[in-house]
Design a protein around this motif. Structure first.
Motif, PDB file in Angstrom:
ATOM      1  N   THR A   1       0.913  -1.277  -0.037  1.00 46.05           N
ATOM      2  CA  THR A   1       0.094  -0.030  -0.053  1.00 46.05           C
ATOM      3  C   THR A   1       1.029   1.338  -0.091  1.00 46.05           C
ATOM      4  O   THR A   1       1.857   1.130   0.597  1.00 46.05           O
ATOM      5  CB  THR A   1      -0.862   0.031   1.298  1.00 46.05           C
TER       6      THR A   1
ATOM      7  N   ASP B   1      -6.735   2.235  -0.915  1.00 46.56           N
ATOM      8  CA  ASP B   1      -8.077   1.410  -1.495  1.00 46.56           C
ATOM      9  C   ASP B   1      -7.854   0.978  -2.810  1.00 46.56           C
ATOM     10  O   ASP B   1      -8.629   0.071  -3.231  1.00 46.56           O
ATOM     11  CB  ASP B   1      -9.219   2.232  -1.359  1.00 46.56           C
TER      12      ASP B   1
ATOM     13  N   ARG C   1      -6.209  -2.071  -2.133  1.00 47.35           N
ATOM     14  CA  ARG C   1      -7.197  -3.070  -1.222  1.00 47.35           C
ATOM     15  C   ARG C   1      -8.370  -3.571  -2.019  1.00 47.35           C
ATOM     16  O   ARG C   1      -8.905  -4.590  -1.895  1.00 47.35           O
ATOM     17  CB  ARG C   1      -7.658  -2.316  -0.107  1.00 47.35           C
TER      18      ARG C   1
ATOM     19  N   ASP D   1      -0.178  -4.500   3.637  1.00 44.69           N
ATOM     20  CA  ASP D   1      -0.986  -3.283   3.838  1.00 44.69           C
ATOM     21  C   ASP D   1      -0.050  -2.538   5.119  1.00 44.69           C
ATOM     22  O   ASP D   1      -0.247  -3.103   6.116  1.00 44.69           O
ATOM     23  CB  ASP D   1      -2.368  -3.992   4.279  1.00 44.69           C
TER      24      ASP D   1
ATOM     25  N   GLU E   1      -0.703   0.263   6.483  1.00 43.63           N
ATOM     26  CA  GLU E   1      -1.382   0.991   7.309  1.00 43.63           C
ATOM     27  C   GLU E   1      -2.210   0.415   8.438  1.00 43.63           C
ATOM     28  O   GLU E   1      -2.393   0.627   9.746  1.00 43.63           O
ATOM     29  CB  GLU E   1      -2.511   1.904   6.650  1.00 43.63           C
ATOM     30  N   LYS E   2      -2.350  -0.945   8.138  1.00 47.80           N
ATOM     31  CA  LYS E   2      -3.051  -2.098   8.891  1.00 47.80           C
ATOM     32  C   LYS E   2      -2.128  -2.956   9.667  1.00 47.80           C
ATOM     33  O   LYS E   2      -2.420  -3.575  10.459  1.00 47.80           O
ATOM     34  CB  LYS E   2      -4.087  -2.707   7.994  1.00 47.80           C
ATOM     35  N   SER E   3      -0.753  -2.826   9.177  1.00 43.20           N
ATOM     36  CA  SER E   3       0.278  -3.616   9.581  1.00 43.20           C
ATOM     37  C   SER E   3      -0.073  -5.256   9.327  1.00 43.20           C
ATOM     38  O   SER E   3       0.089  -5.811  10.533  1.00 43.20           O
ATOM     39  CB  SER E   3       0.607  -3.140  11.157  1.00 43.20           C
ATOM     40  N   GLN E   4      -0.484  -5.409   8.448  1.00 44.24           N
ATOM     41  CA  GLN E   4      -0.840  -6.767   8.088  1.00 44.24           C
ATOM     42  C   GLN E   4      -0.816  -7.330   6.576  1.00 44.24           C
ATOM     43  O   GLN E   4      -0.624  -6.442   5.687  1.00 44.24           O
ATOM     44  CB  GLN E   4      -2.450  -7.035   8.442  1.00 44.24           C
TER      45      GLN E   4
ATOM     46  N   SER F   1      -2.300  -9.693   3.462  1.00 50.60           N
ATOM     47  CA  SER F   1      -3.276 -10.425   3.176  1.00 50.60           C
ATOM     48  C   SER F   1      -3.089 -11.426   1.939  1.00 50.60           C
ATOM     49  O   SER F   1      -2.613 -10.588   0.915  1.00 50.60           O
ATOM     50  CB  SER F   1      -4.630  -9.663   2.886  1.00 50.60           C
TER      51      SER F   1
ATOM     52  N   ALA G   1      -0.956 -10.666  10.787  1.00 50.10           N
ATOM     53  CA  ALA G   1      -0.398  -9.222  11.352  1.00 50.10           C
ATOM     54  C   ALA G   1       1.021  -9.554  10.919  1.00 50.10           C
ATOM     55  O   ALA G   1       1.638 -10.462  11.091  1.00 50.10           O
ATOM     56  CB  ALA G   1      -0.796  -9.171  12.706  1.00 50.10           C
TER      57      ALA G   1
END
Length: 197
Positions: A125, A130, A133, A152, A154-157, A159, A176
């Motif tokens: 990201t 978005d 995402r 990601d 910002e979400k520290s994950q 996917s 995570a």
């Protein structure tokens, strides 16, 4: 009595989608900037920051060292993907595109190639998360690219999307930063995300 002019389409006139695609393909982005056509919208992104490139490098290092199948990676390969509705073909440049080295998929490929043979694309990201995402996820699923890995920040994950069907992936696995994430065949190893912290 007044006459009303009616606009009628001119035979063989280009559609809006054709005009958009032609405009995109003739676009000259400033040096280092990346232009993409995603779901009918042209986006131009500045060069990525150092952290972004660090994540891509960490991913590539593990894939090269640990993948069961020897992989090639391209960090700037343009992919031409099918679009939905009236949108022209999407022209997307993933942060990382992986294909089995035995295919030599990138050798001799045009700047915008079909995704046949690509086994995974990855995005990190950036300023418009978005797009990564949502919009790109739909594009990659519609193109039947088997795996989409999203780092990601910002979400520290991380996917991992798999099993594409129409314009969505039917499986998602999350981890995570700091937790392992299993990459299925043809990779078959646990991605170590500790260095993403």
């Amino acid at each position: 009595m007044s006459a009303v002019a009616h606009e009628q389409p001119i035979a063989d006139s280009p559609s809006q989608a054709d005009i958009l695609l032609e405009s995109f393909l003739s676009l000259h982005s400033p040096e280092g900037f990346r232009a993409e056509l995603i779901e009918g919208e042209i986006t131009v992104a500045p060069p990525p920051d150092g952290d972004h490139e660090d994540y891509v490098d960490l991913l590539n290092d593990q894939v090269k060292a640990r993948s069961k199948v020897h992989m090639q990676m391209s960090g700037g390969k343009g992919l031409r993907l099918a679009s939905g509705g009236l949108c022209p073909k999407n022209h997307v440049i993933p942060d990382a595109t992986f294909a089995p080295r035995s295919l030599r998929l990138f050798r001799g490929a045009p700047p915008w190639m079909e995704p046949d043979g690509v086994v995974m694309v990855a995005e990190v990201t950036s300023s418009k998360p978005d797009i990564d995402r949502i919009a790109k996820r739909h594009c990659y699923a519609r193109a039947a690219i088997p795996l989409y890995l999203l780092i990601d920040r910002e979400k520290s994950q991380v996917s991992l999307f798999g099993k594409p069907h129409r314009d969505e992936y039917t499986e998602v696995h999350l981890a995570a930063f700091g937790e392992p994430l299993t990459l299925p065949a043809p990779f078959e190893f646990d991605l170590d995300t500790k260095d993403f912290l």
